[in-house]
Scaffold this motif. Structure first.
Motif: not given
Length: 172
Positions: A11, A15, A33, A61-65, A108, A157-159
């Protein structure tokens, strides 16, 4: 724990790529992304080189946040002579990874969420202390160093990413 560390590293790499989308406006939304914009920021090329040397740049990439405090090139230039070159050596990969992961916080976190004196736990397990001065968000690292957020609240999108003017140093 090892699986979690791999997730954080993956991540982090993605990010930090969104720094290419930074603008002077707070609360910018990239809508991208983070993997898509990795490696495109002129002001964070040293950070991206460090991510590659640490083996973190090409992770999926992995989902966060997650929240990233991303040092600008000038932050690395301000380190003592030879520090960056030493950290980029393969034998220092673990130390470099620890420093980079010290710039990542789970969740986040917008700048408005941070309060003076607040302790924030980083992904590497060390703490940062939030300081507020003259309306600016600052971070005190484990060694007493101070970083100022120069561009805040870059939403991805993830943080969230906050650009900073100093490399934060963990206790170990």
């Amino acid at each position: 724990m090892k699986k979690q560390t791999i997730l954080w590293r993956m991540t982090l790499a993605m990010m930090l790529g969104c720094v290419a989308m930074f603008s002077a406006n707070a609360q910018t939304m990239t809508g991208k992304d983070l993997a898509t914009s990795a490696g495109m920021s002129e002001n964070h090329s040293t950070l991206l080189a460090a991510l590659k040397a640490a083996g973190l740049a090409d992770q999926a990439s992995k989902p966060g946040p997650f929240t990233i405090f991303a040092p600008e090139n000038s932050a690395f230039e301000a380190l003592p002579d030879g520090t960056v070159e030493t950290l980029l050596k393969p034998e220092n990969k673990k130390m470099l990874s620890g420093i980079l992961l010290y710039h990542v916080v789970q969740g986040s976190v917008m700048s408005s969420d941070l309060k003076d004196g607040q302790k924030v736990k980083t992904v590497n397990g060390d703490m940062l202390t939030v300081r507020m001065k003259d309306g600016k968000v600052m971070l005190e690292d484990a060694k007493g160093g101070m970083a100022t957020v120069t561009t805040a609240d870059i939403k991805a999108t993830n943080g969230v990413v906050h650009s900073i003017d100093t490399v934060l140093m963990p206790s170990k």
